[in-house]
Motif scaffolding. Structure first.
Motif, PDB file in Angstrom:
ATOM      1  N   UNK A  84       0.363   0.018  -7.587  1.00  0.00           N
ATOM      2  CA  UNK A  84      -1.008   0.585  -7.089  1.00  0.00           C
ATOM      3  C   UNK A  84      -0.766   1.163  -5.656  1.00  0.00           C
ATOM      4  N   UNK A  85      -1.281   2.348  -5.573  1.00  0.00           N
ATOM      5  CA  UNK A  85      -0.921   2.926  -4.154  1.00  0.00           C
ATOM      6  C   UNK A  85      -2.445   3.534  -3.999  1.00  0.00           C
ATOM      7  N   UNK A 133      -3.420   6.155  -6.956  1.00  0.00           N
ATOM      8  CA  UNK A 133      -2.538   6.127  -8.187  1.00  0.00           C
ATOM      9  C   UNK A 133      -2.015   4.688  -8.701  1.00  0.00           C
ATOM     10  N   UNK A 134      -2.531   4.335  -9.775  1.00  0.00           N
ATOM     11  CA  UNK A 134      -2.065   3.163 -10.543  1.00  0.00           C
ATOM     12  C   UNK A 134      -0.974   3.297 -11.748  1.00  0.00           C
ATOM     13  N   UNK A 135       0.075   2.756 -11.633  1.00  0.00           N
ATOM     14  CA  UNK A 135       0.926   2.643 -13.028  1.00  0.00           C
ATOM     15  C   UNK A 135       0.823   1.176 -13.673  1.00  0.00           C
ATOM     16  N   UNK A 225      -5.034  -4.074   2.152  1.00  0.00           N
ATOM     17  CA  UNK A 225      -3.785  -3.478   1.317  1.00  0.00           C
ATOM     18  C   UNK A 225      -4.076  -2.183   0.815  1.00  0.00           C
ATOM     19  N   UNK A 226      -2.903  -1.425   1.002  1.00  0.00           N
ATOM     20  CA  UNK A 226      -2.831  -0.072   0.868  1.00  0.00           C
ATOM     21  C   UNK A 226      -1.830   0.399  -0.276  1.00  0.00           C
ATOM     22  N   UNK A 227      -0.863  -0.693  -0.616  1.00  0.00           N
ATOM     23  CA  UNK A 227       0.200  -0.746  -1.555  1.00  0.00           C
ATOM     24  C   UNK A 227       0.492  -1.881  -2.429  1.00  0.00           C
ATOM     25  N   UNK A 228       0.513  -2.031  -3.436  1.00  0.00           N
ATOM     26  CA  UNK A 228       1.046  -3.297  -4.020  1.00  0.00           C
ATOM     27  C   UNK A 228       1.820  -3.272  -5.422  1.00  0.00           C
ATOM     28  N   UNK A 229       2.620  -4.250  -5.781  1.00  0.00           N
ATOM     29  CA  UNK A 229       3.153  -3.994  -7.154  1.00  0.00           C
ATOM     30  C   UNK A 229       3.288  -5.445  -7.433  1.00  0.00           C
ATOM     31  N   UNK A 265       4.546 -10.621  -6.752  1.00  0.00           N
ATOM     32  CA  UNK A 265       3.709  -9.446  -6.403  1.00  0.00           C
ATOM     33  C   UNK A 265       4.077  -9.284  -4.839  1.00  0.00           C
ATOM     34  N   UNK A 266       4.134  -8.158  -4.524  1.00  0.00           N
ATOM     35  CA  UNK A 266       4.099  -7.795  -3.039  1.00  0.00           C
ATOM     36  C   UNK A 266       3.211  -6.820  -2.628  1.00  0.00           C
TER      37      UNK A 266
END
Length: 268
Positions: A84-85, A133-135, A225-229, A265-266
């Protein structure tokens, strides 16, 4: 053998006004303070929900057909992870368009046979401008379930991290999260089905719930948080003690009994 030749679903767009009520409800489920007008990362899963008719569901509780459901027989579904960005947060009261499209497919062989990995991309737009944007990575397996459920440990796990949040998910919590996300998958509320048909060791804690619990750590620490996986590695079952663990450096995980890391997760 899994065959998806010719399967090429067209993108789809859905428009929704972001209602604050689902976030208030999820905060209650998590025993957390409600967020402000900005949706915390991953709380978009409370929105843009599909609500199929009862007659459209399969034996597992999932829809039998759908734009991004691969046409394979005896299909079982697993949540594998995602990314997720965030350029700008989704906010309560906003009119948001979500554009859904098939990003990729990959056929792999696992211990239980062939597995189809499907990545679906969700692009969120406000006033025509991309804001996030999410994947989502999903795994589909065709065929029977495991022959016997695994042994389940209820020994409290240990976690050595600056942030820790120990908990266990009972069937009531799982029911409430299923209701909030309109998830009718029987592995989360029908223990007989979960163990005897899909071969689990009990009711399965939702992968999305575990991911949200990971991201609660930086949220409650006041970090933006602006970006995660995240990646789901092993299931966690109802009543099992587990720990959401992490640090300001950006590493998060769900630690389960028996030294098992159920999710990593990060964030940044």
């Amino acid at each position: 053998m899994i065959d998806i030749a010719g399967w090429a679903p067209e993108p789809r767009e859905t428009v929704e006004v972001i209602d604050p009520a689902p976030s208030m409800a999820l905060a209650g489920v998590l025993d957390a303070e409600p967020p402000g007008e900005e949706l915390p990362p991953l709380w978009q899963w409370l929105h843009f929900l599909e609500r199929p008719a009862q007659r459209e569901l399969g034996a597992d509780g999932h829809p039998r057909e759908g734009r991004f459901l691969p046409p394979i027989p005896d299909r079982s579904r697993m949540f594998a992870g995602g990314r997720f960005r965030i350029h700008q947060p989704l906010r309560a009261g906003d009119t948001v368009t979500r554009r859904d499209e098939l990003a990729s497919t990959a056929l792999k062989n696992g211990r239980s046979g062939e597995m189809l990995f499907v990545t679906v991309r969700h692009t969120f737009l406000r006033g025509g401008v991309e804001i996030a944007v999410e994947e989502q990575d999903l795994v589909y397996r065709s065929g029977g379930a495991a022959s016997r459920p695994p042994e389940v440990s209820f020994q409290a796990p240990e976690a050595d991290a600056p942030w820790t949040s120990p908990m266990a998910a009972d069937p009531v919590l799982l029911f409430r999260f299923s209701a909030l996300t309109y998830n009718a998958h029987r592995i989360h509320y029908d223990e007989t089905y979960a163990t005897e048909v899909e071969g689990h060791g009990g009711l399965v804690v939702h992968g999305p719930l575990l991911a949200i619990l990971c991201l609660e750590l930086p949220r409650r620490a006041g970090l933006k948080v602006t970006e995660l996986s995240f990646r789901a590695r092993r299931p966690v079952y109802a009543r099992q003690p587990f720990v959401a663990a992490g640090s300001p450096d950006g590493d998060l995980s769900i630690e389960a009994p028996g030294g098992v890391t159920a999710m990593t997760a990060t964030f940044a």
